[in-house]
Design a protein around this motif. Structure first.
Motif, PDB file in Angstrom:
ATOM      1  N   SER A 204      24.183   0.892  -0.784  1.00  0.00           N
ATOM      2  CA  SER A 204      22.721   0.770  -0.772  1.00  0.00           C
ATOM      3  C   SER A 204      22.070   2.048  -0.244  1.00  0.00           C
ATOM      4  CB  SER A 204      22.301  -0.428   0.092  1.00  0.00           C
ATOM      5  OG  SER A 204      22.747  -1.640  -0.482  1.00  0.00           O
ATOM      6  N   PHE A 205      22.609   2.627   0.826  1.00  0.00           N
ATOM      7  CA  PHE A 205      22.017   3.848   1.382  1.00  0.00           C
ATOM      8  C   PHE A 205      22.204   5.036   0.437  1.00  0.00           C
ATOM      9  CE2 PHE A 205      21.913   1.382   5.250  1.00  0.00           C
ATOM     10  CZ  PHE A 205      20.805   1.884   5.917  1.00  0.00           C
ATOM     11  N   ALA A 206      23.325   5.066  -0.267  1.00  0.00           N
ATOM     12  CA  ALA A 206      23.547   6.164  -1.208  1.00  0.00           C
ATOM     13  C   ALA A 206      22.539   6.123  -2.344  1.00  0.00           C
ATOM     14  CB  ALA A 206      24.970   6.109  -1.754  1.00  0.00           C
ATOM     15  N   ALA A 207      22.025   4.925  -2.680  1.00  0.00           N
ATOM     16  CA  ALA A 207      21.076   4.785  -3.790  1.00  0.00           C
ATOM     17  C   ALA A 207      19.625   4.881  -3.339  1.00  0.00           C
ATOM     18  CB  ALA A 207      21.311   3.444  -4.487  1.00  0.00           C
ATOM     19  N   ALA A 208      19.368   5.093  -2.042  1.00  0.00           N
ATOM     20  CA  ALA A 208      17.980   5.174  -1.560  1.00  0.00           C
ATOM     21  C   ALA A 208      17.276   6.373  -2.186  1.00  0.00           C
ATOM     22  CB  ALA A 208      17.965   5.279  -0.040  1.00  0.00           C
ATOM     23  N   PRO A 209      16.117   6.176  -2.820  1.00  0.00           N
ATOM     24  CA  PRO A 209      15.482   7.279  -3.564  1.00  0.00           C
ATOM     25  C   PRO A 209      14.757   8.290  -2.680  1.00  0.00           C
ATOM     26  CG  PRO A 209      14.172   5.288  -3.772  1.00  0.00           C
ATOM     27  CD  PRO A 209      15.415   4.894  -3.038  1.00  0.00           C
ATOM     28  N   ASP A 210      14.306   7.878  -1.476  1.00  0.00           N
ATOM     29  CA  ASP A 210      13.546   8.799  -0.638  1.00  0.00           C
ATOM     30  C   ASP A 210      13.680   8.376   0.818  1.00  0.00           C
ATOM     31  OD1 ASP A 210      11.757   6.609  -0.276  1.00  0.00           O
ATOM     32  OD2 ASP A 210      10.644   7.218  -2.069  1.00  0.00           O
TER      33      ASP A 210
ATOM     34  N   ALA B 176       0.848  -1.206   0.000  1.00  0.00           N
ATOM     35  CA  ALA B 176       0.000   0.000   0.000  1.00  0.00           C
ATOM     36  C   ALA B 176       0.875   1.245   0.000  1.00  0.00           C
ATOM     37  CB  ALA B 176      -0.903  -0.023   1.225  1.00  0.00           C
ATOM     38  N   ALA B 177       0.319   2.308  -0.530  1.00  0.00           N
ATOM     39  CA  ALA B 177       1.038   3.581  -0.540  1.00  0.00           C
ATOM     40  C   ALA B 177       1.232   4.078   0.883  1.00  0.00           C
ATOM     41  CB  ALA B 177       0.267   4.603  -1.375  1.00  0.00           C
ATOM     42  N   ARG B 178       2.366   4.720   1.131  1.00  0.00           N
ATOM     43  CA  ARG B 178       2.678   5.207   2.468  1.00  0.00           C
ATOM     44  C   ARG B 178       2.865   6.727   2.438  1.00  0.00           C
ATOM     45  NH1 ARG B 178       7.600   1.392   4.224  1.00  0.00           N
ATOM     46  NH2 ARG B 178       8.211   1.855   2.072  1.00  0.00           N
ATOM     47  N   GLU B 179       2.520   7.349   3.537  1.00  0.00           N
ATOM     48  CA  GLU B 179       2.647   8.799   3.644  1.00  0.00           C
ATOM     49  C   GLU B 179       4.113   9.184   3.777  1.00  0.00           C
ATOM     50  OE1 GLU B 179       0.249  10.971   3.381  1.00  0.00           O
ATOM     51  OE2 GLU B 179      -1.271   9.405   3.103  1.00  0.00           O
ATOM     52  N   PRO B 180       4.464  10.402   3.360  1.00  0.00           N
ATOM     53  CA  PRO B 180       5.844  10.867   3.559  1.00  0.00           C
ATOM     54  C   PRO B 180       6.196  10.892   5.042  1.00  0.00           C
ATOM     55  CG  PRO B 180       4.663  12.279   2.030  1.00  0.00           C
ATOM     56  CD  PRO B 180       3.640  11.356   2.619  1.00  0.00           C
ATOM     57  N   LEU B 181       7.489  10.784   5.324  1.00  0.00           N
ATOM     58  CA  LEU B 181       7.956  10.695   6.698  1.00  0.00           C
ATOM     59  C   LEU B 181       8.300  12.062   7.279  1.00  0.00           C
ATOM     60  CD1 LEU B 181      10.362   7.629   6.696  1.00  0.00           C
ATOM     61  CD2 LEU B 181       8.142   7.825   7.789  1.00  0.00           C
ATOM     62  N   PRO B 182       7.963  12.256   8.551  1.00  0.00           N
ATOM     63  CA  PRO B 182       8.426  13.462   9.229  1.00  0.00           C
ATOM     64  C   PRO B 182       9.768  13.228   9.929  1.00  0.00           C
ATOM     65  CG  PRO B 182       6.818  12.351  10.599  1.00  0.00           C
ATOM     66  CD  PRO B 182       6.959  11.518   9.349  1.00  0.00           C
ATOM     67  N   GLN B 183      10.367  12.060   9.654  1.00  0.00           N
ATOM     68  CA  GLN B 183      11.585  11.685  10.370  1.00  0.00           C
ATOM     69  C   GLN B 183      12.677  12.739  10.210  1.00  0.00           C
ATOM     70  OE1 GLN B 183      11.547   8.762  11.959  1.00  0.00           O
ATOM     71  NE2 GLN B 183      13.662   8.565  12.645  1.00  0.00           N
ATOM     72  N   GLN B 184      13.416  12.984  11.309  1.00  0.00           N
ATOM     73  CA  GLN B 184      14.496  13.969  11.282  1.00  0.00           C
ATOM     74  C   GLN B 184      15.873  13.319  11.204  1.00  0.00           C
ATOM     75  OE1 GLN B 184      13.948  17.281  11.083  1.00  0.00           O
ATOM     76  NE2 GLN B 184      11.799  16.645  10.880  1.00  0.00           N
ATOM     77  N   SER B 185      15.997  12.084  11.657  1.00  0.00           N
ATOM     78  CA  SER B 185      17.288  11.396  11.589  1.00  0.00           C
ATOM     79  C   SER B 185      17.045   9.885  11.586  1.00  0.00           C
ATOM     80  CB  SER B 185      18.189  11.784  12.770  1.00  0.00           C
ATOM     81  OG  SER B 185      17.683  11.247  13.982  1.00  0.00           O
ATOM     82  N   TYR B 186      18.104   9.154  11.239  1.00  0.00           N
ATOM     83  CA  TYR B 186      18.057   7.686  11.159  1.00  0.00           C
ATOM     84  C   TYR B 186      19.290   7.130  11.863  1.00  0.00           C
ATOM     85  CZ  TYR B 186      14.910   8.896   7.296  1.00  0.00           C
ATOM     86  OH  TYR B 186      13.909   9.437   6.534  1.00  0.00           O
ATOM     87  N   VAL B 187      19.181   5.873  12.310  1.00  0.00           N
ATOM     88  CA  VAL B 187      20.316   5.197  12.930  1.00  0.00           C
ATOM     89  C   VAL B 187      20.459   3.812  12.317  1.00  0.00           C
ATOM     90  CG1 VAL B 187      18.937   4.256  14.842  1.00  0.00           C
ATOM     91  CG2 VAL B 187      21.413   4.548  15.111  1.00  0.00           C
TER      92      VAL B 187
END
Length: 911
Positions: free
Chosen positions: A173-179, A141-152
């Motif tokens: 892999s992370f460098a190629a992440a589209p969004d 299913a389609a997902r809403e955009p993230l309000p995330q500010q950082s990742y670990v």
């Protein structure tokens, strides 16, 4: 399908077990058709195929491979082609079935409202059959955009080096992440979908690109990696999301354990593709650990590129031998010393067959054996021992014809049972003294040693005798009988008789030959000089002053070889020509072209040779063996003849201890035969021409062809030792054996204790098989092993052992059966052999479930114990030999006989 609650109409492909056999495939298709006809009468609407035509039979992983094929087909919307389908199996009428063969890619698109499904079949040797139906996953299913500010992101592995290599793989892999959603999925997969191992680190960042930069810093060593301390659990995480990731990173880098990674995943995250664990590419052979051997710093007499510089010291200024004396390996030659006669012994009860072309000698040997108590085996009776007298050698310069000998040796190996006796009688196969040298027959020597290698491979007790042809027939016959009667299990008996005196070989230190002057006019010829060993020796000749080297070989030049030659040419004239050294005319013509350019031939280093895969003598045809013997036997004869004709100073034959130590020839009897011939040829050469030396090398650590790995582990030398030995014994003459030693253990890595590799003790230890009786202690011929129903574990063990020797060519002893790499075809052969020897039907799953041969024998014994007689029966009468009613053929049919056609190889796949 009833269990799955689906119909057949929605199944678009069937991945069949499909081994491509003439009987198995029709049975499988018939079974599928019967099952499907309960749901539909349609024909040829579902694709069918088998991955085995693409990648082969993966044995226990075959079903899993078929499942992966289905998943990939669903992902890409295409049913891949089943390869090599030339025509359908004559016993399958696909037009009457629901299936068509997918012999080319078939489009398989999604259909709205109807999920695609596929079926996978997998059949096991033990009778476990599986059939599963796969349905594609629903579209995400389609997902809403993230309000995330950082990742670990956590990176964990078994070693620090693996952590850094895994971080480098993650970074791409992370460098190629589209969004941001894709970045969150990657973080979730890394943190939750990967195991926590002994070493770890973590990074954080606001975007996939930022995480990629941090991960590259880990890979470059700029971010610390900690060892996990399971006694230091993580502190509670702060409630503020802005601080949480920084605290996690800090605790991970401190080695804290038990962090709740799932709580850090963004809601709705999914597991996605991410690089898997970077396993070490080390070599883990059970007897040969990877070793780091250090040698003296390389010092050379000429300026070669580093990749062409061997680690060998230059020739000393005083004209002595090149190389560091401390690195010169042990070198041995064979001397013969008088020995006591064999102890008086009886051969009573041993059934022996005598094979000899000379009727007078054959009759005398048979009479002498009978006088020792041996029983001569009549035709049709399998003997427990063989006495074979080799034919008297012909002229010394005659090329040997070994085809007939090879077929005889294969027959002998199949005739003599395990632990049986074999005595091989030769003439002129050894040089007891100088008078023997000119009479030595290298072919006789090679045949005698091949017998020893075959005996080592097949666990036979062997004696090789070299008799004096000048002795009367009766004396030689008594010598043969005495050695036969004294033969007992243990080291080979190797004996020579001269003028009534018994001699045995004694290894002695080889004295180095005079120093060789490799500089000056003329050229050196190196055959096989582009092989692994040949390149080292060519380079070494250049460092020792050789200025012109002609290299010959059968292979065309490739780019790497051209680069190698180009690197040598600033210091020497080096050229390569294609030539088969087994062809004397071609070798002569090639040498003539070098002579025309460079003048006199100074010396030859003969490196040409090859080796077959390890395999049983009984399964190796002469056509395969001849490929190994030709460059070693005909090639060696040709290079020595060329050296004599051209007036060369020396010939060095690069040989192997597989021709000197029988255990090194196990599984390589053809290679042992060829190398033994080279060693004898050098012994025969004498002093009336070029100095001919054959070097019987052990394994050069990490270079060239090795013998049996378990043997090479104790018989190896380093490159600097090999080159020092080459220099010291280039002009020694004769056969020089370098036994080598165990590979030094690395000092930087601590190996686990040996006990760590052993299974933990069990409450019920493995049964110990009874030691089989020696062939001559049973009071006559041992009766054929009876069926396991005898209830005797010793009989069952001997039966099982004989079956393994018959199929595998060796006795596995106490080795775990899973370590033998038995595939389904070998299991079927083993089952057939046990059934043939026991006269009973055997379930192949017993072989698959057993841990060792002793375990299998115990299972067979337990399985064969007859049930207690029912009330009213007369067990005594049954035991007295009452004739039972004729058995039902269907009930006694051999299961392995039914399975064998299903598993046969070499047939065209038909579907």
């Amino acid at each position: 399908m009833r269990d799955a609650g689906v119909g057949v109409e929605g199944i678009g492909m069937v991945e069949a077990h499909g081994t491509g056999t003439s009987l198995g495939d029709p049975i499988e298709v018939e079974g599928l058709t019967r099952a499907w006809r309960g749901f539909t009468s349609r024909t040829q609407f579902c694709a069918i195929g088998s991955l085995k035509s693409n990648i082969g039979h993966l044995e226990p992983a075959a079903g899993l491979a078929g499942l992966v094929k289905v998943l990939l087909s669903l992902e890409h919307g295409v049913v891949p082609a089943t390869l090599h389908v030339v025509r359908p199996n004559d016993h399958i009428r696909f037009e009457d079935t629901p299936f068509f063969v997918a012999d080319k890619p078939v489009s398989w698109p999604r259909v709205a409202g109807a999920p695609r499904r596929a079926a996978v079949s997998a059949f096991g040797m033990g009778g476990v059959n599986a059939h599963v139906i796969i349905e594609e996953a629903p579209l995400p299913a389609a997902r809403e955009p993230l309000p995330q500010q950082s990742y670990v992101v956590k990176v964990s592995a078994a070693t620090e080096d693996a952590v850094r290599r895994l971080a480098a793989a993650y970074a791409d892999s992370f460098a190629a992440a589209p969004d941001d959603r894709a970045t969150a999925d990657l973080c979730h997969t890394a943190n939750v979908g990967r195991s926590s191992l002994d070493y770890q680190t973590a990074v954080s960042g606001p975007t996939g690109q930022a995480l990629a930069e941090q991960l590259r810093a880990v890979a470059d060593g700029r971010v610390p990696v900690a060892r996990v301390d399971c006694y230091r659990p993580a502190d509670p995480l702060p409630a503020d999301p802005a601080q949480r990731h920084a605290v996690v990173v800090d605790q991970v880098r401190q080695g804290r354990a038990d962090i709740d990674w799932a709580a850090l995943s963004v809601p709705g995250s999914r597991s996605v593709a991410l690089p898997t664990y970077p396993f070490d590419r080390g070599r883990y052979w059970h007897t040969r650990p990877a070793a780091t051997v250090t040698g003296p710093a390389p010092v050379t007499t000429v300026d070669l590129p580093p990749e062409h510089t061997p680690p060998v010291d230059p020739r000393p200024a005083d004209g002595g031998h090149c190389g560091n004396p401390a690195s010169t390996p042990e070198a041995l030659v064979t001397r013969w010393r008088p020995a006591d006669p064999p102890p008086g012994a009886s051969a009573y009860g041993v059934t022996v067959r005598v094979v000899v072309a000379d009727s007078d000698l054959g009759g005398a040997v048979s009479a002498a054996l009978a006088a020792k108590g041996a029983d001569l085996a009549p035709d049709g009776v399998t003997p427990r021992a063989l006495v074979v007298v080799d034919a008297l050698p012909g002229p010394a310069d005659t090329a040997p014809d070994l085809r007939g000998f090879w077929e005889q040796l294969r027959s002998y190996a199949a005739t003599v049972p395990p632990r049986g006796r074999m005595v091989w009688v030769a003439h002129r196969s050894v040089t007891v003294d100088e008078a023997d040298r000119t009479l030595l027959d290298p072919g006789a020597a090679a045949r005698a040693f091949a017998v020893r290698a075959a005996a080592a491979e097949n666990r036979l007790t062997v004696a090789v005798l070299d008799l004096d042809p000048a002795d009367p027939v009766e004396i030689r016959a008594r010598q043969v009988a005495a050695e036969f009667a004294a033969l007992r299990p243990g080291p080979d008996t190797v004996v020579a008789y001269r003028r009534g005196v018994r001699y045995v070989p004694a290894p002695s230190p080889a004295r180095p030959g005079p120093p060789a002057d490799l500089a000056g006019d003329g050229y050196h010829l190196v055959t096989g000089g582009l092989g692994a060993v040949g390149r080292r020796l060519v380079t070494h000749l250049v460092t020792r002053g050789a200025r012109r080297i002609g290299i010959v070989g059968r292979s065309p030049l490739d780019g790497a070889a051209e680069d190698y030659l180009r690197g040598l040419r600033p210091q020497a004239e080096v050229d390569y020509q294609r030539c088969d050294v087994a062809d004397p005319a071609a070798l002569t013509a090639t040498a003539a072209s070098f002579t025309h350019r460079w003048g006199r031939l100074r010396g030859i280093v003969h490196c040409s040779g090859g080796v077959n895969q390890f395999g049983s003598l009984r399964r190796r045809q002469w056509s395969e063996a001849a490929q190994v013997t030709a460059p070693k036997i005909a090639g060696s004869r040709n290079v020595i003849r060329l050296a004599r004709t051209e007036g060369a100073d020396h010939v060095a034959l690069v040989s192997s201890i597989a021709g000197a130590l029988p255990d090194a020839g196990r599984g390589l009897v053809d290679y042992a035969l060829a190398n033994a011939y080279q060693l004898a040829l050098a012994e025969q050469a004498g002093d009336d021409g070029p100095t001919v030396t054959a070097h019987a090398w052990p394994n050069w650590s990490g270079i060239g062809m090795a013998a049996d790995e378990s043997f090479s582990a104790g018989h190896s030398i380093t490159l600097d030792q090999a080159l020092a030995g080459f220099d010291a014994h280039l002009l020694t003459g004769g056969a020089v054996v370098f036994p080598g030693s165990a590979v030094p253990q690395p000092t930087t890595v601590s190996a686990p204790p040996q006990a760590a590799h052993r299974d933990a003790p069990t409450a019920h230890p493995e049964p110990t098989p009874a030691d089989p009786l020696p062939a001559d202690s049973a009071g006559g011929d041992a009766a054929p092993a009876g069926p396991p129903s005898d209830g005797d574990p010793g009989v069952a063990y001997r039966l099982v052992r004989d079956a393994f020797v018959d199929v595998l060519g060796e006795d596995p002893g106490e080795r775990p059966l899973p370590d033998l790499g038995l595939d389904s075809l070998v299991i079927a052969d083993l089952t057939s052999a046990i059934e043939r020897l026991s006269g009973t039907t055997v379930d192949p799953s017993l072989v698959m479930r057993s841990r060792t041969m002793a375990d299998l024998a115990a299972r067979l014994t337990d399985r064969a114990v007859p049930p207690a007689p029912a009330s009213g029966t007369d067990p005594v009468g049954r035991a007295a030999g009452a004739v039972p009613s004729a058995p039902d053929p269907a009930s006694t049919a051999s299961l392995s006989a039914l399975l064998r056609p299903l598993l046969a190889t070499g047939q065209q796949p038909r579907h």
